[in-house]
Design a protein around this motif. Structure first.
Motif, PDB file in Angstrom:
ATOM      1  N   LEU A 292       0.815  -1.206   0.000  1.00  0.00           N
ATOM      2  CA  LEU A 292       0.000   0.000   0.000  1.00  0.00           C
ATOM      3  C   LEU A 292       0.857   1.267   0.000  1.00  0.00           C
ATOM      4  CD1 LEU A 292      -2.871  -0.984   2.480  1.00  0.00           C
ATOM      5  CD2 LEU A 292      -3.029  -0.675  -0.007  1.00  0.00           C
ATOM      6  N   SER A 293       2.000   1.220   0.691  1.00  0.00           N
ATOM      7  CA  SER A 293       2.894   2.395   0.679  1.00  0.00           C
ATOM      8  C   SER A 293       3.444   2.657  -0.710  1.00  0.00           C
ATOM      9  CB  SER A 293       4.035   2.190   1.684  1.00  0.00           C
ATOM     10  OG  SER A 293       4.915   1.158   1.263  1.00  0.00           O
ATOM     11  N   LEU A 294       3.735   1.549  -1.454  1.00  0.00           N
ATOM     12  CA  LEU A 294       4.192   1.722  -2.841  1.00  0.00           C
ATOM     13  C   LEU A 294       3.088   2.326  -3.706  1.00  0.00           C
ATOM     14  CD1 LEU A 294       6.192  -1.586  -3.475  1.00  0.00           C
ATOM     15  CD2 LEU A 294       7.116   0.736  -3.454  1.00  0.00           C
ATOM     16  N   ALA A 295       1.878   1.875  -3.505  1.00  0.00           N
ATOM     17  CA  ALA A 295       0.763   2.423  -4.277  1.00  0.00           C
ATOM     18  C   ALA A 295       0.525   3.889  -3.939  1.00  0.00           C
ATOM     19  CB  ALA A 295      -0.502   1.596  -4.009  1.00  0.00           C
ATOM     20  N   TYR A 296       0.750   4.260  -2.693  1.00  0.00           N
ATOM     21  CA  TYR A 296       0.527   5.644  -2.267  1.00  0.00           C
ATOM     22  C   TYR A 296       1.448   6.604  -3.020  1.00  0.00           C
ATOM     23  CZ  TYR A 296       0.517   9.759   0.756  1.00  0.00           C
ATOM     24  OH  TYR A 296       0.439  11.034   1.224  1.00  0.00           O
ATOM     25  N   VAL A 297       2.730   6.274  -3.084  1.00  0.00           N
ATOM     26  CA  VAL A 297       3.668   7.192  -3.744  1.00  0.00           C
ATOM     27  C   VAL A 297       3.523   7.139  -5.267  1.00  0.00           C
ATOM     28  CG1 VAL A 297       5.324   7.070  -1.850  1.00  0.00           C
ATOM     29  CG2 VAL A 297       5.510   5.456  -3.749  1.00  0.00           C
ATOM     30  N   ARG A 298       2.911   6.082  -5.789  1.00  0.00           N
ATOM     31  CA  ARG A 298       2.741   6.003  -7.233  1.00  0.00           C
ATOM     32  C   ARG A 298       1.565   6.843  -7.716  1.00  0.00           C
ATOM     33  NH1 ARG A 298       6.628   4.821 -10.408  1.00  0.00           N
ATOM     34  NH2 ARG A 298       5.075   4.269 -11.993  1.00  0.00           N
ATOM     35  N   VAL A 299       0.516   6.952  -6.912  1.00  0.00           N
ATOM     36  CA  VAL A 299      -0.680   7.658  -7.379  1.00  0.00           C
ATOM     37  C   VAL A 299      -0.656   9.142  -7.038  1.00  0.00           C
ATOM     38  CG1 VAL A 299      -2.050   5.555  -7.213  1.00  0.00           C
ATOM     39  CG2 VAL A 299      -1.980   7.115  -5.260  1.00  0.00           C
ATOM     40  N   ARG A 300       0.184   9.558  -6.096  1.00  0.00           N
ATOM     41  CA  ARG A 300       0.221  10.976  -5.742  1.00  0.00           C
ATOM     42  C   ARG A 300       0.860  11.777  -6.863  1.00  0.00           C
ATOM     43  NH1 ARG A 300      -1.183  12.684  -0.653  1.00  0.00           N
ATOM     44  NH2 ARG A 300      -1.191  14.649  -1.804  1.00  0.00           N
ATOM     45  N   GLN A 301       0.254  12.887  -7.201  1.00  0.00           N
ATOM     46  CA  GLN A 301       0.789  13.748  -8.252  1.00  0.00           C
ATOM     47  C   GLN A 301       1.930  14.603  -7.693  1.00  0.00           C
ATOM     48  OE1 GLN A 301      -2.203  16.079 -10.178  1.00  0.00           O
ATOM     49  NE2 GLN A 301      -3.579  14.349 -10.519  1.00  0.00           N
ATOM     50  N   PRO A 302       3.019  14.750  -8.451  1.00  0.00           N
ATOM     51  CA  PRO A 302       4.120  15.586  -7.968  1.00  0.00           C
ATOM     52  C   PRO A 302       3.768  17.064  -8.016  1.00  0.00           C
ATOM     53  CG  PRO A 302       4.558  14.872 -10.200  1.00  0.00           C
ATOM     54  CD  PRO A 302       3.297  14.165  -9.775  1.00  0.00           C
ATOM     55  N   LEU A 303       4.516  17.837  -7.291  1.00  0.00           N
ATOM     56  CA  LEU A 303       4.343  19.288  -7.352  1.00  0.00           C
ATOM     57  C   LEU A 303       4.867  19.820  -8.687  1.00  0.00           C
ATOM     58  CD1 LEU A 303       5.476  20.355  -3.774  1.00  0.00           C
ATOM     59  CD2 LEU A 303       3.181  19.820  -4.568  1.00  0.00           C
ATOM     60  N   ARG A 304       4.429  21.008  -9.024  1.00  0.00           N
ATOM     61  CA  ARG A 304       4.885  21.659 -10.243  1.00  0.00           C
ATOM     62  C   ARG A 304       5.524  23.005  -9.902  1.00  0.00           C
ATOM     63  NH1 ARG A 304      -0.620  20.850 -13.881  1.00  0.00           N
ATOM     64  NH2 ARG A 304      -0.557  18.553 -13.979  1.00  0.00           N
ATOM     65  N   ILE A 305       6.510  23.360 -10.686  1.00  0.00           N
ATOM     66  CA  ILE A 305       7.169  24.662 -10.524  1.00  0.00           C
ATOM     67  C   ILE A 305       6.522  25.628 -11.514  1.00  0.00           C
ATOM     68  CG2 ILE A 305       9.295  25.955 -10.821  1.00  0.00           C
ATOM     69  CD1 ILE A 305      10.839  23.652  -9.781  1.00  0.00           C
ATOM     70  N   THR A 306       5.906  26.651 -10.986  1.00  0.00           N
ATOM     71  CA  THR A 306       5.275  27.653 -11.849  1.00  0.00           C
ATOM     72  C   THR A 306       6.184  28.836 -12.124  1.00  0.00           C
ATOM     73  OG1 THR A 306       4.245  28.645  -9.889  1.00  0.00           O
ATOM     74  CG2 THR A 306       2.969  26.998 -11.098  1.00  0.00           C
ATOM     75  N   ALA A 307       7.187  29.037 -11.302  1.00  0.00           N
ATOM     76  CA  ALA A 307       8.111  30.164 -11.513  1.00  0.00           C
ATOM     77  C   ALA A 307       9.433  29.854 -10.832  1.00  0.00           C
ATOM     78  CB  ALA A 307       7.529  31.463 -10.978  1.00  0.00           C
ATOM     79  N   LEU A 308      10.511  30.170 -11.511  1.00  0.00           N
ATOM     80  CA  LEU A 308      11.861  30.025 -10.959  1.00  0.00           C
ATOM     81  C   LEU A 308      12.654  31.249 -11.370  1.00  0.00           C
ATOM     82  CD1 LEU A 308      14.244  28.570  -9.649  1.00  0.00           C
ATOM     83  CD2 LEU A 308      14.577  27.324 -11.782  1.00  0.00           C
ATOM     84  N   SER A 309      13.173  31.970 -10.408  1.00  0.00           N
ATOM     85  CA  SER A 309      13.909  33.196 -10.705  1.00  0.00           C
ATOM     86  C   SER A 309      15.133  33.288  -9.810  1.00  0.00           C
ATOM     87  CB  SER A 309      13.024  34.432 -10.507  1.00  0.00           C
ATOM     88  OG  SER A 309      12.560  34.508  -9.165  1.00  0.00           O
ATOM     89  N   LEU A 310      16.203  33.852 -10.371  1.00  0.00           N
ATOM     90  CA  LEU A 310      17.438  34.113  -9.639  1.00  0.00           C
ATOM     91  C   LEU A 310      17.646  35.617  -9.621  1.00  0.00           C
ATOM     92  CD1 LEU A 310      19.797  31.385 -11.176  1.00  0.00           C
ATOM     93  CD2 LEU A 310      18.205  31.161  -9.280  1.00  0.00           C
ATOM     94  N   LYS A 311      17.825  36.176  -8.456  1.00  0.00           N
ATOM     95  CA  LYS A 311      18.008  37.623  -8.331  1.00  0.00           C
ATOM     96  C   LYS A 311      19.134  37.914  -7.346  1.00  0.00           C
ATOM     97  CE  LYS A 311      13.234  38.979  -9.411  1.00  0.00           C
ATOM     98  NZ  LYS A 311      12.056  39.722  -8.957  1.00  0.00           N
ATOM     99  N   PRO A 312      20.062  38.779  -7.778  1.00  0.00           N
ATOM    100  CA  PRO A 312      20.267  39.232  -9.167  1.00  0.00           C
ATOM    101  C   PRO A 312      20.920  38.141 -10.007  1.00  0.00           C
ATOM    102  CG  PRO A 312      21.951  40.140  -7.761  1.00  0.00           C
ATOM    103  CD  PRO A 312      21.036  39.374  -6.852  1.00  0.00           C
ATOM    104  N   GLN A 313      20.908  38.333 -11.311  1.00  0.00           N
ATOM    105  CA  GLN A 313      21.498  37.340 -12.198  1.00  0.00           C
ATOM    106  C   GLN A 313      22.968  37.603 -12.484  1.00  0.00           C
ATOM    107  OE1 GLN A 313      18.736  37.394 -15.590  1.00  0.00           O
ATOM    108  NE2 GLN A 313      17.845  35.482 -14.832  1.00  0.00           N
ATOM    109  N   GLN A 314      23.468  38.746 -12.064  1.00  0.00           N
ATOM    110  CA  GLN A 314      24.909  39.038 -12.134  1.00  0.00           C
ATOM    111  C   GLN A 314      25.354  39.527 -10.760  1.00  0.00           C
ATOM    112  OE1 GLN A 314      22.934  40.901 -14.578  1.00  0.00           O
ATOM    113  NE2 GLN A 314      23.045  39.211 -16.025  1.00  0.00           N
ATOM    114  N   VAL A 315      26.226  38.781 -10.120  1.00  0.00           N
ATOM    115  CA  VAL A 315      26.734  39.138  -8.802  1.00  0.00           C
ATOM    116  C   VAL A 315      28.241  38.947  -8.813  1.00  0.00           C
ATOM    117  CG1 VAL A 315      24.599  38.521  -7.596  1.00  0.00           C
ATOM    118  CG2 VAL A 315      26.388  36.803  -7.895  1.00  0.00           C
ATOM    119  N   HIS A 316      28.883  39.545  -7.834  1.00  0.00           N
ATOM    120  CA  HIS A 316      30.316  39.332  -7.641  1.00  0.00           C
ATOM    121  C   HIS A 316      30.535  38.265  -6.575  1.00  0.00           C
ATOM    122  CE1 HIS A 316      31.887  42.624 -10.132  1.00  0.00           C
ATOM    123  NE2 HIS A 316      30.808  43.290  -9.768  1.00  0.00           N
TER     124      HIS A 316
END
Length: 422
Positions: free
Chosen positions: A41-65
């Motif tokens: 049942l534990s195997l079935a649990y992790v198989r049917v759960r939908q993964p999370l989705r990334i809607t936005a990924l940002s790096l700030k600032p994109q130029q640093v020292h």
């Protein structure tokens, strides 16, 4: 996939199922079947759960020292109607230059449960301890059942990158030494009066705030002012020696440490000259020439090249010959580990083409071989020998603060830099 705990439960349950009929104990059989059922049942649990989705990924600032703060911001969405369990996130990151790439796993954190159809924002600091192209992502997400018996790994999101520029020291620009025999001033033929627009340049202390060009300032992330009059400036050329052959001899520096110090010194000199309003140019022995420029976009072009620079094949003679074909004049600063004696006379034309010359050598305090020093036939050259990894800023400060009546820098405190004759 079962975790070690899940495998232990499954194996134990299998043993109990097999031992039940042998010993005639129905209790053992029932316990074994129940344990195996929980694992399945534990195997079935992790198989049917939908993964999370990334809607936005940002790096700030994109130029640093190097050493500056750079944040990654990720928005996670739960597409399911059910509340998500606690998830473990890991981030694959890498630093790369022209010749090397280092991979590592820097993020390992737990994400709080997310209600159905809801979002969670995760922020974390990226490592900026070394220069290079920093790539982050995709994320590794590990989903575990509530009992910790099974887990499933997902790879979500795309990769993002930021540039980690070399460390820059707050140094003064190269001094304009007297006695120049070259015309280092350029004037715009279009500017016939003080009311005509000559161009744009970075804001300097004492400028009229009414001349600030706000659109350009917003684009370059610094104050830019209009120039309405003839403007004279010095041409500053920084010659960076990137030949890997000069990284082999022994000194107080490690090979990587020496080259990083040289790159930081070149970046610091370019930045100080640009802030003074000079026309700045970076040339390397690996056939790179940035050309002259004085705005922040040109400085970032130099930064980007230095960010990815690595020790490479090249010729100091070829770089100097290329410089000799230009207009010359102004200042030239050579940043090198040593001047190789196998190229005799390679620096001769610097003495006849530039009015002010400085050689910054990242070498031993007392070079064991004469070929590690600039030849004595380079007239009017100021020499700085940097004998420790963090010694550039102090030695350069002493050089710029010294009397401009002398072309040769006096020995700074704690330095054993020789004073060659012009």
């Amino acid at each position: 996939m079962l975790t070690p705990t899940g495998w232990l439960l499954l194996i134990s349950s299998t043993v109990l199922v097999a031992a039940g009929p042998v010993f005639g104990a129905s209790e053992l059989l029932a316990v074994g079947i129940a344990g195996a059922s929980v694992a399945i049942l534990s195997l079935a649990y992790v198989r049917v759960r939908q993964p999370l989705r990334i809607t936005a990924l940002s790096l700030k600032p994109q130029q640093v020292h190097v050493g500056d703060d750079c944040q990654a911001r990720i928005e996670l969405t739960n597409p399911s109607r059910l509340r998500s369990p606690v998830l473990r996130l890991a981030d694959n990151q890498s630093f790369s230059t022209e010749s090397s790439t280092d991979y590592f796993l820097s993020l390992d954190m737990l994400a709080a449960p997310i209600p159905g159809r809801d979002q969670l924002t995760v922020s974390y600091r990226l490592p900026t301890a070394k220069r290079g192209r920093l790539k982050t992502g995709p994320l590794d997400l590990t989903l575990t059942d509530p009992l910790g018996l099974s887990k499933r790994r997902f790879e979500i999101g795309d990769a993002a990158e930021a540039l980690v520029y070399p460390a820059v020291f707050p140094v003064s620009p190269p001094p304009r030494l007297p006695g120049n025999t070259f015309e280092a001033v350029r004037r715009s033929p279009m500017a016939q009066s003080g009311d005509e627009l000559y161009g744009l340049r970075p804001f300097q202390r004492g400028d009229d705030p009414r001349r600030i060009h706000w659109r350009s300032s917003a684009h370059h992330d610094e104050l830019i002012v209009r120039q309405f009059e003839e403007f004279s400036h010095t041409h500053t050329t920084v010659l960076l020696d990137t030949r890997d052959v000069l990284m082999d001899f022994q000194s107080a520096f490690g090979d990587d440490e020496r080259f990083e110090a040289m790159v930081s010194a070149a970046a610091s000199i370019c930045r100080a000259s640009q802030r003074r309003g000079d026309q700045v140019r970076l040339v390397t022995t690996a056939d790179f020439d940035s050309g002259y420029g004085s705005d922040s976009a040109h400085l970032h072009k130099i930064y980007r090249h230095l960010t990815l620079a690595s020790p490479d094949f090249g010729s100091l003679f070829g770089a100097v010959e290329w410089l000799s074909r230009g207009q010359g004049g102004g200042l030239v600063v050579l940043v090198a580990a040593a001047v190789d004696g196998t190229e005799p006379g390679s620096l001769t034309s610097l003495g006849s083409h530039f009015s002010s010359k400085t050689a910054v050598l990242f070498a031993d305090d007392e070079p064991a071989q004469p070929e590690q020093l600039p030849p004595g036939f380079i007239p009017g050259t100021a020499l700085l020998v940097i004998d420790e990894p963090m010694g550039f800023a102090a030695a350069w400060a002493a050089h710029t603060a010294s009397s401009e009546d002398s072309l040769i820098m006096p020995k700074p405190a704690g330095s054993t830099a020789p004073n060659p004759s012009p």
